[in-house]
Write a protein that holds these residues in place. Sequence first.
Motif, PDB file in Angstrom:
ATOM      1  N   ARG A  77       0.824  -1.209   0.000  1.00  0.00           N
ATOM      2  CA  ARG A  77       0.000   0.000   0.000  1.00  0.00           C
ATOM      3  C   ARG A  77       0.857   1.257   0.000  1.00  0.00           C
ATOM      4  NH1 ARG A  77      -4.991   1.706   4.038  1.00  0.00           N
ATOM      5  NH2 ARG A  77      -5.098   3.873   3.350  1.00  0.00           N
ATOM      6  N   ASN A  78       1.988   1.239   0.680  1.00  0.00           N
ATOM      7  CA  ASN A  78       2.810   2.448   0.762  1.00  0.00           C
ATOM      8  C   ASN A  78       3.481   2.789  -0.554  1.00  0.00           C
ATOM      9  OD1 ASN A  78       2.060   2.444   3.413  1.00  0.00           O
ATOM     10  ND2 ASN A  78       4.094   2.065   4.238  1.00  0.00           N
ATOM     11  N   LYS A  79       3.599   1.822  -1.457  1.00  0.00           N
ATOM     12  CA  LYS A  79       4.060   2.169  -2.807  1.00  0.00           C
ATOM     13  C   LYS A  79       2.931   2.834  -3.584  1.00  0.00           C
ATOM     14  CE  LYS A  79       5.930   0.565  -7.181  1.00  0.00           C
ATOM     15  NZ  LYS A  79       6.514  -0.524  -7.999  1.00  0.00           N
ATOM     16  N   PHE A  80       1.710   2.426  -3.325  1.00  0.00           N
ATOM     17  CA  PHE A  80       0.581   3.001  -4.047  1.00  0.00           C
ATOM     18  C   PHE A  80       0.311   4.437  -3.624  1.00  0.00           C
ATOM     19  CE2 PHE A  80      -4.019   3.825  -4.413  1.00  0.00           C
ATOM     20  CZ  PHE A  80      -4.179   3.657  -5.787  1.00  0.00           C
ATOM     21  N   GLY A  81       0.493   4.747  -2.338  1.00  0.00           N
ATOM     22  CA  GLY A  81       0.189   6.098  -1.890  1.00  0.00           C
ATOM     23  C   GLY A  81       0.543   6.314  -0.434  1.00  0.00           C
ATOM     24  N   GLY A  85      -4.321   3.661   7.287  1.00  0.00           N
ATOM     25  CA  GLY A  85      -5.608   3.358   7.890  1.00  0.00           C
ATOM     26  C   GLY A  85      -6.724   3.296   6.860  1.00  0.00           C
ATOM     27  N   PRO A  86      -7.972   3.432   7.281  1.00  0.00           N
ATOM     28  CA  PRO A  86      -9.091   3.413   6.340  1.00  0.00           C
ATOM     29  C   PRO A  86      -8.925   4.488   5.266  1.00  0.00           C
ATOM     30  CG  PRO A  86      -9.885   3.259   8.598  1.00  0.00           C
ATOM     31  CD  PRO A  86      -8.421   3.562   8.690  1.00  0.00           C
ATOM     32  N   TRP A  87      -9.365   4.154   4.059  1.00  0.00           N
ATOM     33  CA  TRP A  87      -9.208   5.092   2.947  1.00  0.00           C
ATOM     34  C   TRP A  87     -10.086   6.316   3.161  1.00  0.00           C
ATOM     35  CZ3 TRP A  87      -5.515   4.184  -0.606  1.00  0.00           C
ATOM     36  CH2 TRP A  87      -5.016   2.875  -0.697  1.00  0.00           C
ATOM     37  N   GLU A  88      -9.474   7.479   3.170  1.00  0.00           N
ATOM     38  CA  GLU A  88     -10.214   8.731   3.292  1.00  0.00           C
ATOM     39  C   GLU A  88     -10.454   9.382   1.936  1.00  0.00           C
ATOM     40  OE1 GLU A  88      -8.010  11.172   5.925  1.00  0.00           O
ATOM     41  OE2 GLU A  88      -8.239   9.832   7.660  1.00  0.00           O
ATOM     42  N   ASP A  89      -9.656   9.002   0.942  1.00  0.00           N
ATOM     43  CA  ASP A  89      -9.741   9.634  -0.376  1.00  0.00           C
ATOM     44  C   ASP A  89      -9.726   8.561  -1.448  1.00  0.00           C
ATOM     45  OD1 ASP A  89      -9.621  11.131  -2.654  1.00  0.00           O
ATOM     46  OD2 ASP A  89      -7.628  11.979  -2.272  1.00  0.00           O
ATOM     47  N   HIS A  90     -10.892   8.179  -1.932  1.00  0.00           N
ATOM     48  CA  HIS A  90     -10.977   7.176  -2.994  1.00  0.00           C
ATOM     49  C   HIS A  90     -10.633   7.759  -4.355  1.00  0.00           C
ATOM     50  CE1 HIS A  90     -13.184   3.556  -1.127  1.00  0.00           C
ATOM     51  NE2 HIS A  90     -12.583   4.236  -0.179  1.00  0.00           N
ATOM     52  N   GLU A  91     -10.431   9.065  -4.422  1.00  0.00           N
ATOM     53  CA  GLU A  91     -10.031   9.674  -5.683  1.00  0.00           C
ATOM     54  C   GLU A  91      -8.551   9.435  -5.978  1.00  0.00           C
ATOM     55  OE1 GLU A  91     -12.172  11.107  -7.851  1.00  0.00           O
ATOM     56  OE2 GLU A  91     -13.671  10.372  -6.414  1.00  0.00           O
ATOM     57  N   HIS A 111      -4.800  -3.808   4.434  1.00  0.00           N
ATOM     58  CA  HIS A 111      -5.805  -4.332   5.366  1.00  0.00           C
ATOM     59  C   HIS A 111      -7.145  -3.631   5.186  1.00  0.00           C
ATOM     60  CE1 HIS A 111      -2.896  -6.833   7.317  1.00  0.00           C
ATOM     61  NE2 HIS A 111      -2.159  -5.801   7.718  1.00  0.00           N
ATOM     62  N   HIS A 112      -7.171  -2.612   4.320  1.00  0.00           N
ATOM     63  CA  HIS A 112      -8.401  -1.848   4.091  1.00  0.00           C
ATOM     64  C   HIS A 112      -8.727  -1.931   2.599  1.00  0.00           C
ATOM     65  CE1 HIS A 112      -8.201  -0.158   8.169  1.00  0.00           C
ATOM     66  NE2 HIS A 112      -6.900  -0.099   7.955  1.00  0.00           N
ATOM     67  N   THR A 113      -9.542  -2.902   2.234  1.00  0.00           N
ATOM     68  CA  THR A 113      -9.863  -3.096   0.823  1.00  0.00           C
ATOM     69  C   THR A 113     -10.794  -1.985   0.332  1.00  0.00           C
ATOM     70  OG1 THR A 113     -11.710  -4.560   1.387  1.00  0.00           O
ATOM     71  CG2 THR A 113      -9.555  -5.581   0.999  1.00  0.00           C
TER      72      THR A 113
END
Length: 214
Positions: A77-81, A85-91, A111-113
């Motif tokens: 996930r840290n390579k992606f952005g 925690g839970p996604w706050e910005d689906h954009e 851990h947060h699909t």
Amino acid sequence: MSRVRVHNFSVSLDGFATGEGQSLDEPFGHAGGRLHEWFFTTRTLQAMQGKTGGSTGVDDAVAGTWDAGIGAEIMGRNKFGPQRGPWEDHEWSGWWGPNPPFHTPVFVLTHHTRPSVEMEGGTTFHFIDATPEEALRQAREAAGGLDVRIGGGPSTVRQFLAADLIDHMHIAVVPIILGRGERLWDGLEGLEKRFRIESVTTPSGVTHMTFTRR
């Protein structure tokens, strides 16, 4: 069976593959671009960005093998952005703009699909909560017989190495000292016994090491 590969993965002399303090503006934290300066000038990177030109020496020759025969990628996930925690910005759809350079299915470990994101050029990001073994099963199915690339970051590569799932790995050892960040090699004592290792140092000062499963 398809192979599992790592390419163009840079580490400092003291073993760090990313710096401390990742943010939207600094994907590699305090390391900035220092780990990847050798790569920035290559023809391979220019082509990835839709440009022409760039160096054509040994650095480029090694870097250019990164996508041959790849049918899917797995990344952390840290390579992606930079979000935690839970996604706050689906954009948010990654660091790479509307047409990422992967052009394959990409499986993002989290851990947060969240719903998959389809991009231009054939890249689709799938967000999965899975063990390395299960993630590799899904990626191999999507790759259609081609190889699977483990894209990073260091904790993701380390997990796949610990599970003995990587067949080929290219590590670029960059002559800088970061002092802090996230190490690649922690907990992997004796790893060299699994691989045939070769290295070459280029005029840029980078030592390219290839690890091929014995």
